[in-house]
Motif scaffolding. Structure first.
Motif, PDB file in Angstrom:
ATOM      1  N   GLN A 290      73.723 -37.056 -53.614  1.00 44.26           N
ATOM      2  CA  GLN A 290      74.240 -35.696 -53.268  1.00 44.26           C
ATOM      3  C   GLN A 290      73.517 -34.827 -54.481  1.00 44.26           C
ATOM      4  O   GLN A 290      73.103 -33.900 -54.424  1.00 44.26           O
ATOM      5  N   LEU A 293      69.441 -35.272 -53.351  1.00 47.80           N
ATOM      6  CA  LEU A 293      69.173 -34.641 -52.280  1.00 47.80           C
ATOM      7  C   LEU A 293      69.109 -33.124 -52.569  1.00 47.80           C
ATOM      8  O   LEU A 293      69.220 -32.315 -51.280  1.00 47.80           O
ATOM      9  N   ARG A 294      69.466 -32.831 -53.798  1.00 41.13           N
ATOM     10  CA  ARG A 294      69.608 -31.317 -53.939  1.00 41.13           C
ATOM     11  C   ARG A 294      68.274 -30.339 -53.699  1.00 41.13           C
ATOM     12  O   ARG A 294      68.307 -29.294 -53.318  1.00 41.13           O
ATOM     13  N   ASP A 297      68.475 -28.055 -50.835  1.00 40.25           N
ATOM     14  CA  ASP A 297      69.113 -26.808 -50.916  1.00 40.25           C
ATOM     15  C   ASP A 297      68.382 -25.829 -51.304  1.00 40.25           C
ATOM     16  O   ASP A 297      68.499 -24.530 -51.507  1.00 40.25           O
ATOM     17  N   ARG A 327      71.644 -29.920 -47.621  1.00 42.72           N
ATOM     18  CA  ARG A 327      71.972 -31.342 -48.080  1.00 42.72           C
ATOM     19  C   ARG A 327      73.159 -31.701 -47.416  1.00 42.72           C
ATOM     20  O   ARG A 327      73.200 -32.645 -46.962  1.00 42.72           O
TER      21      ARG A 327
END
Lengths: 374, 293
Positions: A290, A293-294, A297, A327
């Motif tokens: 999380q 994978l920012r 966004d 994301r």
């Protein structure tokens, strides 16, 4: 009893790994300011690992689909918060409602606070389990989900403002003294749960999961076994909630929504239902990815990603799809893929051991050699 | 509390209850056939709200409403095909996890596509017409909701009890394997169940959101859970039961909000659930004698 021989070949990698992890942690801890990002991820992952293993204990090992984790985490977070805040700060935080006089001067060390929240959660789980655990799978799910909503409403209620500070929540909770404190507490919690699962109680849990009728015929008290599992799972969920409150330095009801339970469930499923190491891996993967994978966004233009395009007409366009929220879409699609096509998760119900890793690498090397010969 | 205030709140409760009842039917029918909680149903309902917001910008309301219903049906059947059908023979827990996964996906998708900001629901003038009786003011949708709900329920009950399709549905909910041997195409029946559920959810969403004015990505999850509770209260698998449960939950929520305990309006539904499961686990109308769908 025969004395167990210590097999150097087997213990060496374990010791080596523990040393490596300790070295890495001490490297991070030596300069916490510049490594704060890594420390945050590690602490968060460890805390979620405890929550995921506790959920796995009831879902994966006992086969009871309970979704009350967020509720128990909420209870644990508030209790830990209230009893660890500096008494001098309390009147400031509770300026609106005032604080109950008996709570005003309580100040417990972190360990004691966590223990208290674990015990209170266990007691509540014992009471709740009485009616709720008699329900079958999906009714149990919805009832526990409902319980966690009830807790959230109760803690946000003005009437309890003198204890919970209502919707403002508890803030200014003292943080961990060091990274070690958080990691060691989490590791201890997981070890306790692992020992329980490998004991005769744990075998009873698995028997109830696999075939409750047969388990009952073997002399296992179904209800008591389910209740034991539920109580212990809830206690550790409470401890995880307490740790989360310390980590975030605040406890607010809006953190502990159904989405939190789903998030933890995702870790358990991704790692493999019925595997402790899987849940830990799942917690680290979900929390870590999380963060990683920012970039999904953020909005990019083609020009900023590929410098050679910056002078062409395409360079000015935004890369399609990348926008706030993408994301989580990728994340939930991944979850669906795991659920539909790979429903055993990463580890299945097996544990990750050094033997398996060694065996896997050997197979991989052999496979490669085989390919090379062709 | 004056009488007019009481009547006003009762009407609001009936209206909310009507919308809940329509969604609860979707839960109860799917549960009756597949024995699973369709956790995604509430989010389908939320998506339907967004469909309306976008449909109304390009077409008049009388075309937009059928378009939204069709869109919702497509979404619902797509979910059934992709996420539930491959798991027909899997353990119940996997199907439930899959449903939770779909719900998670829809919420995140809505968050991504429509942003997390609440968006205002279009005012369909024919539904928003306001009547005044003395000191009571009611919009047309408030009056329409319970009536429409009852009409739709009657139609559905007739469909289930009097037609061949209904007989096939009842057969599937009793025993899928035997139904298959008897030549019933079980997969088609399941799809039809989802079509009916989604149609009602779309109508429910129009009734619900017209009264509430805004849609946001999480506005489906809690109402969804409440509607499942409503289905359980009425007796799961029983259509009139779901409607009864929907009205009970809706009226209770309005009463609790009106008495000033709005914090507990959501929690009370679940208290009700735990009480019901304790006292009468089969729900109000869920007797064995009543046929289940």
């Amino acid at each position: 009893m025969t004395k167990k021989k210590i097999d150097i070949k087997k213990t060496l990698p374990k010791v080596l790994m523990i040393v490596l992890v300790a070295l890495y942690l001490s490297y991070l801890q030596a300069d916490p300011m510049s490594h704060s990002y890594a420390i945050t991820i590690i602490e968060r992952s460890c805390i979620y690992s405890v929550a995921a293993v506790s959920l796995n204990l009831i879902i994966g090992f006992t086969g009871q689909f309970s979704l009350g984790t967020a509720g128990f985490m909420c209870i644990g977070a508030y209790i830990t918060g209230i009893v660890t805040i500096d008494p001098a700060m309390k009147s400031q935080i509770f300026y609106l409602y005032g604080i109950q006089p008996w709570l005003e001067n309580i100040k417990l060390p972190l360990l004691a606070a966590l223990l208290v929240s674990g015990l209170i959660c266990a007691a509540i789980a014992f009471l709740i389990g009485w009616p709720v655990l008699r329900l079958k799978s999906d009714y149990l799910a919805i009832a526990t989900l409902g319980f966690s909503e009830i807790i959230r409403a109760l803690f946000g209620w003005d009437g309890l403002g003198t204890v919970t500070n209502a919707s403002y929540g508890v803030s200014n909770i003292p943080s961990f003294s060091s990274l070690y404190e958080c990691v060691i507490i989490c590791v201890l919690c997981i070890i306790i749960m692992a020992l329980l699962i490998n004991s005769s109680y744990g075998r009873a849990f698995k028997a109830v999961r696999d075939d409750d009728v047969a388990a009952e015929a073997m002399g296992i008290n179904l209800f008591k076994t389910k209740q034991l599992s539920f109580v212990i799972s809830s206690a550790f969920a409470g401890i995880a909630g307490g740790l989360l409150a310390v980590f975030m330095r605040s406890a607010v009801t809006s953190t502990f929504t159904v989405a939190l339970t789903y998030n933890i469930l995702l870790m358990v499923i991704l790692g493999g239902i019925g595997s402790i190491s899987g849940s830990i891996l799942g917690a680290f993967l979900v929390t870590g990815s999380q963060e990683w994978l920012r970039f999904l966004d953020r909005e990019y233009t083609f020009g900023s990603l590929f410098p050679m395009l910056s002078n062409t007409s395409i360079g000015g366009f935004n890369v399609p799809f990348l926008r706030n929220g993408f994301r989580m879409v990728i994340f939930s699609i991944l979850l669906m893929v795991v659920v539909l096509f790979w429903n055993h998760g990463i580890t299945g119900s097996k544990e990750i051991t050094f033997d398996r890793i060694a065996g896997f690498t050997k197979k991989l090397i052999k496979h490669k050699e085989g390919n090379a010969h062709e | 509390m004056t009488l007019s205030y009481f009547i006003q709140q009762l009407l609001n409760g009936l209206s909310l209850g009507g919308a809940y009842a329509l969604i609860a039917i979707g839960y109860t029918m799917v549960y009756g056939i597949l024995r699973m909680i369709n956790f995604a149903h509430g989010d389908v309902f939320m998506m339907s709200g967004y469909f309306m917001i976008y449909a109304i910008t390009v077409m008049p309301w009388n075309i937009a409403i059928p378009a939204v219903i069709i869109g919702t049906i497509l979404l619902g059947t797509l979910i059934e095909r992709v996420a539930y059908k491959p798991l027909r023979s899997a353990p119940r827990m996997s199907v439930m996890i899959s449903a939770i996964g779909v719900s998670y996906l829809l919420e995140n998708l809505a968050n991504y596509l429509f942003t997390a900001m609440p968006q205002s629901y279009p005012e369909i003038s024919i539904l928003k017409h306001v009547y005044t009786f003395g000191s009571i003011t009611v919009s047309r949708v408030t009056l329409l909701a319970p009536i429409l709900t009852i009409i739709l329920t009657l139609v559905l009950v007739l469909l289930v009890n009097k037609t061949k399709l209904g007989m096939a549905m009842r057969a599937c909910s009793k025993d899928q394997d035997t139904a298959r041997i008897m030549g019933i195409k079980v997969d088609n029946i399941i799809t039809i169940t989802f079509v009916i559920g989604c149609t009602l959810a779309a109508i429910g969403s129009i009734l619900y959101f017209t009264d509430r004015n805004t849609v946001q990505p999480y506005s489906g999850s809690l109402p969804g859970l409440k509607c499942f509770v409503a289905a359980v209260i009425g007796g799961i698998g029983n259509i009139p039961g779901a409607v009864l449960g929907g009205f009970i939950v809706g009226i209770c929520q309005i009463v609790i909000t009106a008495t000033g305990y709005s914090v507990f309006s959501d929690a009370f539904t679940f208290v009700l659930l735990i009480i019901i499961l304790f006292v009468k686990p089969s729900g109000f109308l869920g007797e064995k004698a009543i046929e289940k769908v």
